[in-house]
Design a protein around this motif. Structure first.
Motif, PDB file in Angstrom:
ATOM      1  N   ALA A  32      20.254  46.059  33.674  1.00  0.00           N
ATOM      2  CA  ALA A  32      19.361  46.154  32.718  1.00  0.00           C
ATOM      3  C   ALA A  32      19.896  46.922  31.246  1.00  0.00           C
ATOM      4  O   ALA A  32      19.423  46.001  29.720  1.00  0.00           O
ATOM      5  CB  ALA A  32      18.206  47.116  33.148  1.00  0.00           C
ATOM      6  N   ALA A  33      21.001  48.012  31.143  1.00  0.00           N
ATOM      7  CA  ALA A  33      21.598  48.133  30.089  1.00  0.00           C
ATOM      8  C   ALA A  33      22.328  46.957  28.916  1.00  0.00           C
ATOM      9  O   ALA A  33      22.383  47.427  27.231  1.00  0.00           O
ATOM     10  CB  ALA A  33      22.617  49.046  30.490  1.00  0.00           C
TER      11      ALA A  33
ATOM     12  N   ARG B 281      20.868  48.801  37.261  1.00  0.00           N
ATOM     13  CA  ARG B 281      21.136  49.596  35.921  1.00  0.00           C
ATOM     14  C   ARG B 281      22.086  49.179  34.840  1.00  0.00           C
ATOM     15  O   ARG B 281      21.599  49.469  34.070  1.00  0.00           O
ATOM     16  CB  ARG B 281      20.832  51.290  36.276  1.00  0.00           C
ATOM     17  CG  ARG B 281      20.807  52.370  35.243  1.00  0.00           C
ATOM     18  CD  ARG B 281      20.762  53.986  35.551  1.00  0.00           C
ATOM     19  NE  ARG B 281      20.641  54.855  34.682  1.00  0.00           N
ATOM     20  CZ  ARG B 281      21.058  56.276  34.748  1.00  0.00           C
ATOM     21  NH1 ARG B 281      21.309  56.545  36.174  1.00  0.00           N
ATOM     22  NH2 ARG B 281      20.516  56.644  33.673  1.00  0.00           N
ATOM     23  N   GLU B 282      22.968  48.469  35.469  1.00  0.00           N
ATOM     24  CA  GLU B 282      24.525  48.713  34.752  1.00  0.00           C
ATOM     25  C   GLU B 282      23.556  47.267  33.786  1.00  0.00           C
ATOM     26  O   GLU B 282      23.643  47.922  32.528  1.00  0.00           O
ATOM     27  CB  GLU B 282      25.133  48.478  35.650  1.00  0.00           C
ATOM     28  CG  GLU B 282      26.601  47.871  34.586  1.00  0.00           C
ATOM     29  CD  GLU B 282      27.639  47.666  35.446  1.00  0.00           C
ATOM     30  OE1 GLU B 282      29.036  47.963  34.529  1.00  0.00           O
ATOM     31  OE2 GLU B 282      28.249  47.838  36.457  1.00  0.00           O
TER      32      GLU B 282
ATOM     33  N   SER C 144      25.171  46.422  39.516  1.00  0.00           N
ATOM     34  CA  SER C 144      23.724  47.401  40.162  1.00  0.00           C
ATOM     35  C   SER C 144      22.786  46.960  38.838  1.00  0.00           C
ATOM     36  O   SER C 144      23.178  46.634  38.042  1.00  0.00           O
ATOM     37  CB  SER C 144      24.339  49.244  39.570  1.00  0.00           C
ATOM     38  OG  SER C 144      24.389  50.015  37.985  1.00  0.00           O
TER      39      SER C 144
END
Length: 431
Positions: free
Chosen positions: A10-11, A7-8, A5
């Motif tokens: 980006a983290a 979001r994952e 994902s």
């Protein structure tokens, strides 16, 4: 490989950015450890292929590698996030330290906290070179290429692009006539799934990127005049951005000459201080130019206050140095992906990988020389340490970090925290 994902990812890119100490070798090590070994989002072959592509481009190869892998996972938005986050911690750190440096010049608290950090970074770099060498230097030919590349860069001072070109030629001939010299598993795995869209792809990427690259310089030229320090900084470091082959070390001498002797922006000792700040903060080493831009604008501030001018100088140099990196990746990455199935290219890249490892080993040696020894000397054209000047505390912290990383399986962040705090305490007690 399971879908990742945005979001994952980006983290994870934020985590990579916060751990990107130690110059290109250490930064590449962090990405390899997290993306290849821990997350398994990228396989070994693709990682090395991407690294080879980034090493032949002008600009900071580690930041471009992050941009490339971000693009591979999530397209242009992924590349923008990965590349920008890779720069951001270093930009903030160096800006804060530049403000302190300009106002105070002596920052013992920072020196204390960073004392043990370099030892851990050195351990990380050494481990990266060792692990990559075990995978990539599978035959005598590849080991010879790595050794020759190390000597060519460190002793003969050959241009970095020339070293890679010679390695590529050897790889082409080996792949064509005697592939056993390259070992096993180097052949392309399969036809790439990403394809470029011809000239439309370039037209969609190149003109907007060029406009973004030049816009701040043009605006300052119209607003402040062609002779203002911000314009001079923008034009000079735009030139640097396209000639920085082989990483920051290859162009630092040129930057120092211009900043100190030609433009008079700073004193020689101040340039060394800026390099120390860049080496001790996350992000590409080329971000030392941010310190140069800050100090140059700080001293030629009109019509701004010195502090405002310094921040604008840091922003200008960072912008013109890094925007081309995104341009090179977004314009060229799809074509490179399409060429992954080419047998001769795979052979050339196999040998380029060996040469890159030789260069990484040279950087690791350079870093160890300056971290573990108080004095150096010239010997047969090489900078070597004076053995009697060994610094036992950094050496001990480095061995501890290497043991924790390699034998005990500690994560990067706990090791960095332990050595930084331990080195800071020891620095206060001993110095």
């Amino acid at each position: 490989m399971r879908p990742v994902s945005f979001r994952e990812a980006a983290a994870v890119w934020w985590r990579v950015a916060l751990l990107s100490f130690g110059g290109p070798a250490g930064q590449i090590a962090v990405m390899h450890r997290i993306l290849v070994e821990e997350k398994r989002w990228v396989d070994e072959q693709r990682f090395l292929h991407a690294l080879n592509f980034c090493m032949v481009l002008p600009g900071p190869e580690a930041q471009q590698l992050a941009t490339y892998l971000g693009w591979y996972l999530h397209g242009i938005r992924g590349g923008l996030v990965a590349g920008t986050l890779f720069i951001l911690p270093g930009f903030i750190s160096i800006l804060a330290l530049s403000l302190l440096y300009a106002g105070m010049r002596e920052i013992p608290a920072v020196a204390a906290l960073l004392f043990g950090l370099k030892a851990a970074v050195l351990a990380l770099v050494a481990m990266a070179v060792w692990r990559l060498a075990q995978r990539a230097l599978a035959t005598p030919l590849l080991r010879i290429i790595a050794l020759v590349a190390l000597l060519a860069i460190g002793w003969l001072k050959l241009p970095f692009p020339l070293v890679l070109l010679l390695a590529a030629v050897i790889g082409l001939f080996a792949a064509r006539f005697e592939s056993t010299l390259l070992g096993h598993g180097w052949q392309p795995a399969s036809q790439a799934t990403v394809a470029a869209s011809g000239h439309r792809h370039l037209l969609r990427i190149v003109p907007p990127a060029l406009l973004l690259w030049g816009a701040p310089v043009l605006c300052c030229m119209v607003w402040l005049g062609p002779d203002h320090v911000l314009v001079t900084l923008g034009l000079f470091f735009s030139e640097v951005a396209v000639v920085t082959f082989g990483g920051a070390y290859a162009v630092l001498a040129y930057i120092t000459q211009q900043a100190v002797a030609v433009q008079g922006w700073m004193q020689p000792g101040e340039m060394l201080d800026g390099l120390g700040l860049a080496e001790s903060t996350p992000g590409p080493l080329i971000q030392v130019v941010q310190f140069v831009g800050f100090m140059a604008a700080f001293r030629e501030a009109a019509p701004f206050s010195p502090w405002t001018a310094g921040v604008l100088g840091a922003l200008m140099t960072t912008w013109v140095i890094f925007v081309p990196c995104f341009l090179f990746i977004f314009a060229g990455a799809p074509y490179v992906e399409r060429l992954r199935s080419n047998l001769l290219l795979a052979g050339a890249l196999r040998c380029i990988t060996a040469a890159v490892l030789g260069v990484m080993a040279h950087l690791a040696f350079w870093f160890a020389t300056h971290v573990l020894f108080a004095e150096t000397r010239r010997l047969a054209g090489l900078t070597v340490p004076v053995l009697g000047s060994v610094q036992w505390l950094p050496l001990g912290l480095g061995v501890l970090a290497l043991w924790l990383l390699g034998r005990r399986g500690w994560g990067i962040l706990p090791v960095l925290a332990l050595t930084t705090l331990g080195g800071g305490v020891a620095w206060w007690l001993l110095y």
